[in-house]
Design an enzyme around this catalytic site. Structure first.
Site, mmCIF file in Angstrom:
data_model
loop_
_atom_site.group_PDB
_atom_site.id
_atom_site.type_symbol
_atom_site.label_atom_id
_atom_site.label_comp_id
_atom_site.label_asym_id
_atom_site.label_seq_id
_atom_site.Cartn_x
_atom_site.Cartn_y
_atom_site.Cartn_z
ATOM 1 C CB CYS A 106 -24.069 10.606 -21.321
ATOM 2 S SG CYS A 106 -22.552 11.019 -22.203
ATOM 3 C CG HIS A 108 -25.679 1.964 -36.052
ATOM 4 N ND1 HIS A 108 -26.827 1.479 -36.675
ATOM 5 C CD2 HIS A 108 -25.723 3.313 -36.183
ATOM 6 C CE1 HIS A 108 -27.511 2.496 -37.163
ATOM 7 N NE2 HIS A 108 -26.866 3.617 -36.892
#
Length: 862
Positions: free
Chosen positions: A817, A440
């Site tokens: 992506c 993250h």
């Protein structure tokens, strides 16, 4: 009595230039960098330019390797290439100058007889200086005597110092200083050859990227003394600044010196050009300076490179001893390449090829100054490039408070979560104990252009005590200043000097040339309007991934989001989401307006719902107050939403099917924003809507039906036409295997390689940092698969998905992506399988543009 060194015939020697092993450097001599090294080849180029290069003989890698094994070339033949009264020097010539090599040895051939001759020719002081320099260099670097034996000898002590050095040599070596030039040369060659093949030297050059069997050449060159009567000295000159790359004659010159002493003597050295701070070579020897400048400009044009010249002036006469490529920072390298192309010296394509894509990252962010002192207190994974210095804070609230006081801070966490988004926005850098390249903190850091080091597990993170413990045991408290280097994965104490980002006209020029060459699209992952603005500034071709869940963590959105999660009935969920609809619509409207003329791909909600809920007692109480529920009710509901493995739980399309109101609201927000952002005279905006974590065609069928219904409703309400493209984010191995049938129901497939890598390996990207360095160092993985795409495993699944997707829907748009989209090797793979574009974080867009251009140029252009 002189004694010649023993000769062996194992390596032929022919200094007339006809032999490939021991070669007199002439314009036509057989010589190449892979066989004789870069210095030898450069000297040949200088000879071809008819520059005043002293006579030089080059020894090949094979010859030097044989010398190290005890097989000497014909020393007499080498000596015969030079006039009998000339002194010699030996310099290393490796294939890459960055690999280093043994120190050069100057003044070989100096002995008692030549000392007497030179005393008469250049004076006793100069002759003594030459002899003393050679005795000390030979003693330390060739005979390997204790340097301490010569430290107390005063170099200014004249002949007494010389005799003291000779006496010290005889005492330490238990033999007189060698007087035969051939013996001296043999010993120097043997010493340098063996030094190169020693274990320490091998490990050092391997650390710089040299192969295990890297060879060394040696060049034997006639000395231009730089010491003696008349104007004598030595120095270095280059035409550009190594730091900035801007035109600037730089270097130093020192009278009565040799080699590179001018760079070591500080204030004793002269400037090259006229300078108010002190005397210069241009003042003292204007003719030699003019000739030197002319020759430097000739080298630039003919060698097609910015060169640093090592030169000597002997009694007013200029000699060029060597030419090496100017050392340069990343920003200097870019400016040099662009100027060479603009001056017509190299082509634009070659300028693009000369810049390392990863070096572009250094230009986009502040970096630690190359010469700054580094007090390293910890190391981790270089997750997001750039350097930042600030005071330690251990919570997001502390980071926001620090930002409010306009005090830069480094957010230190065990690992970050969506709750830390605001703290990350407030901090200038992030340091975490856990996590990997796609954790993250890493993903958000790259998106924000925020320097980030993750996985610093060897440091101590005592969050309750407010302590950060360095690898060496030092302790740092909240408020102490540290610096993180996200480019190299280092944590430093204090605040070293930083170099600012450099996005000047030359940068834009080079990137424009790169865009002319590349043949694959480069989009950006952008979650907010600010990210989109960054993507446009870096000339991204569009947005390839907008993760909508990040929009829900703002304070004014979190409460209605939590109300929706706690709602029991569909009507209650719709009511909560209705409060979020105008916020989402406003976000998308701004996004479409910023990206007008460019495609925008929006991924619908992906994460599990529990990520939006607190997990500490204080947070649960606050949530109970906000929802007007009891703490026990909230606690039980939060626990019920917990999952054993959230990554594989109710998220993505699974959430969209079981709680369809979320996707309905998001689809409406997208369609209404599309119409709001499009003026009456503007071309229509066609949004791209992407479904995450698909693994079956039925998931696409169900959700497409709902999205179509929302689109029809908006068309009817607004009375305006509306088109959109639906696609799938291919993140599961099954989606790759079933791509043919999935593709029949969508317009594009975008491979989300972050999750696809996790599922293929059965490996959590947030935990991989704990052992990944060991796996890479021991050869289990060639590289961290979350950093560079695993072509053999994950790549095979992607290749299969591409082929089957095209079989199911010819002409379907294909892309990648994940964060791999910004890695040069991964871009090469994407081109090879025929993808239409790659998408990466905004600050990696320039890197990807350059890497894509270089791949196209290597393959022969568009």
């Amino acid at each position: 009595m002189n004694h010649a060194a023993p000769q062996h015939t194992g390596v032929p020697a022919a200094p007339d230039g006809t032999d490939a092993h021991v070669t007199l450097i002439t314009p036509t001599a057989p010589m190449a960098t892979p066989t004789h090294g870069g210095r030898a080849k450069c000297l040949q180029r200088l000879v071809r330019l008819e520059l005043p290069v002293p006579r030089t003989v080059a020894l090949s890698f094979e010859t030097v390797h044989a010398i190290a094994a005890g097989d000497m070339p014909d020393i007499n033949a080498i000596m015969a290439a030079f006039e009998p009264d000339k002194l010699l020097c030996v310099r290393p010539s490796s294939e890459d100058p960055d690999w280093g090599g043994p120190s050069a040895i100057l003044n070989i051939g100096m002995n008692d007889a030549r000392y007497a001759t030179l005393c008469a020719r250049i004076g006793e002081e100069g002759a003594t200086d030459l002899y003393l320099r050679f005795v000390e260099a030979y003693a330390v670097h060739v005979a390997r005597l204790d340097p301490d034996s010569f430290d107390e000898i005063d170099a200014r002590g004249g002949s007494d110092a010389l005799f003291a050095a000779l006496s010290a040599y005889e005492d330490e070596a238990e033999e007189p200083f060698p007087q035969d030039p051939g013996t001296q040369l043999s010993a120097v060659l043997r010493s340098m050859a063996r030094a190169w093949e020693g274990t320490t030297a091998r490990l050092l050059r391997e650390a710089k990227g040299a192969p295990v069997d890297a060879g060394l050449g040696l060049v034997v060159q006639e000395m231009a003394l730089g010491i003696g009567a008349g104007h004598c000295g030595s120095g270095v000159l280059q035409l550009v600044s190594s730091e900035t790359g801007l035109p600037q004659i730089t270097g130093r010159y020192l009278s009565q010196s040799q080699g590179r002493e001018a760079l070591e003597q500080g204030q004793a050295s002269l400037f090259l050009t006229r300078d108010p701070r002190g005397p210069s070579l241009e003042d003292e020897a204007p003719e030699a300076f003019a000739a030197l400048k002319t020759q430097a400009e000739l080298m630039r044009r003919k060698l097609r490179e910015e060169m640093q010249i090592e030169f000597t002036i002997q009694n007013g006469t200029l000699h060029i001893l060597d030419g090496v490529r100017v050392e340069r920072s990343s920003r200097a390298a870019l400016r040099i390449a662009v100027r060479l192309a603009e001056d017509g010296i190299i082509s634009r394509e070659e300028a693009v090829m000369r810049i390392e894509p990863r070096a572009i990252s250094e230009l986009l962010h502040r970096q630690i100054a190359p010469r700054a002192a580094r007090d390293v207190i910890g190391r981790g994974i270089a997750a997001s490039p750039g350097a930042a210095r600030g005071r330690i804070v251990f919570s997001s609230s502390a980071a926001q408070a620090s930002a409010a006081r306009d005090e830069p801070c480094i957010l230190v966490r065990r690992e970050t979560s969506p709750d830390d988004i605001r703290g990350m926005h407030a901090a200038v850098g992030v340091l975490t104990e856990r996590g990997g390249i796609t954790s993250h903190a890493a993903v958000i850091g790259r998106g924000l252009g925020l320097p980030c080091v993750v996985g610093a597990a060897r440091m101590g993170f005592r969050m309750r005590d407010g302590l950060l413990i360095a690898e060496d045991g030092r302790t740092f408290h909240a408020g102490d200043e540290i610096t993180i280097d996200g480019t190299n994965g280092m944590v430093l104490a204090g605040a070293p000097d930083l170099v600012e980002a450099a996005l000047d006209d030359q940068f834009q020029t080079l990137m424009a040339w790169a865009d002319d060459a590349r043949d694959i699209g480069i989009r950006a992952n952008a979650d907010t309007p600010a990210d989109a603005a960054t993507a446009r500034n870096f000339n991204a071709d569009g947005i390839g991934l907008c993760r909508t869940e990040h929009m829900f963590f703002e304070a004014d959105r979190l409460t209605p989001m939590r109300e929706m999660i706690f709602a029991d009935a569909s009507a209650d969920r719709k009511a909560a989401l209705a409060r979020l609809l105008p916020m989402q619509r406003a976000d998308f409207t701004e996004l479409f307006q910023l990206m007008k003329g460019h495609p925008v791909c929006i991924r619908l909600f992906d994460p599990p719902l529990h990520e939006f809920l607190p997990n500490d007692r204080a947070g649960l109480r606050d949530l109970a107050d906000a929802l007007d529920r009891t703490v026990s009710d909230v606690t039980h509901r939060v626990a019920a939403l917990g999952e054993y493995n959230p990554m594989l739980g109710m998220r993505g399309v699974r959430l969209g099917i079981t709680v369809p109101e979320i996707y309905d609201m998001q689809a409406r927000a997208i369609f209404e924003a599309t119409l709001d952002a499009c003026g009456a005279d503007d071309p229509p905006i066609v949004p791209e809507i992407m479904l995450p974590l698909v693994s079956a065609k039925r998931e696409v069928e169900l959700l497409r039906t709902r999205v179509d219904a929302v689109a029809a409703a908006v068309r009817a309400e607004r009375g305006r036409p509306l088109e959109y493209r639906l696609g799938v984010m291919v993140e599961t191995p099954r989606a790759c295997l079933r791509a043919e049938e999935i593709a029949q129901h969508c317009h594009f497939l975008s491979f989300g390689t972050n999750d696809l890598t996790q599922m293929t390996y059965g490996l959590s990207r947030d935990d991989a940092g704990r052992f990944m360095s060991d796996y890479v160092s021991q050869g289990v993985f060639a590289e961290d698969p979350f950093h560079a795409l695993d072509v053999d495993g994950v790549g095979e699944l992607v290749t299969m998905g591409v082929a089957r997707g095209r079989a199911g829907r010819p002409g379907i748009t294909l892309s990648i992506c994940g964060e791999h989209g910004g890695h040069p090797d991964s871009i090469a793979f994407c081109r090879s399988v025929g993808m239409d574009y790659v998408s990466c974080s905004p600050f990696r867009v320039p890197v990807a543009r350059l890497a894509a251009a270089q791949l196209a140029i290597r393959d022969g252009g568009k």
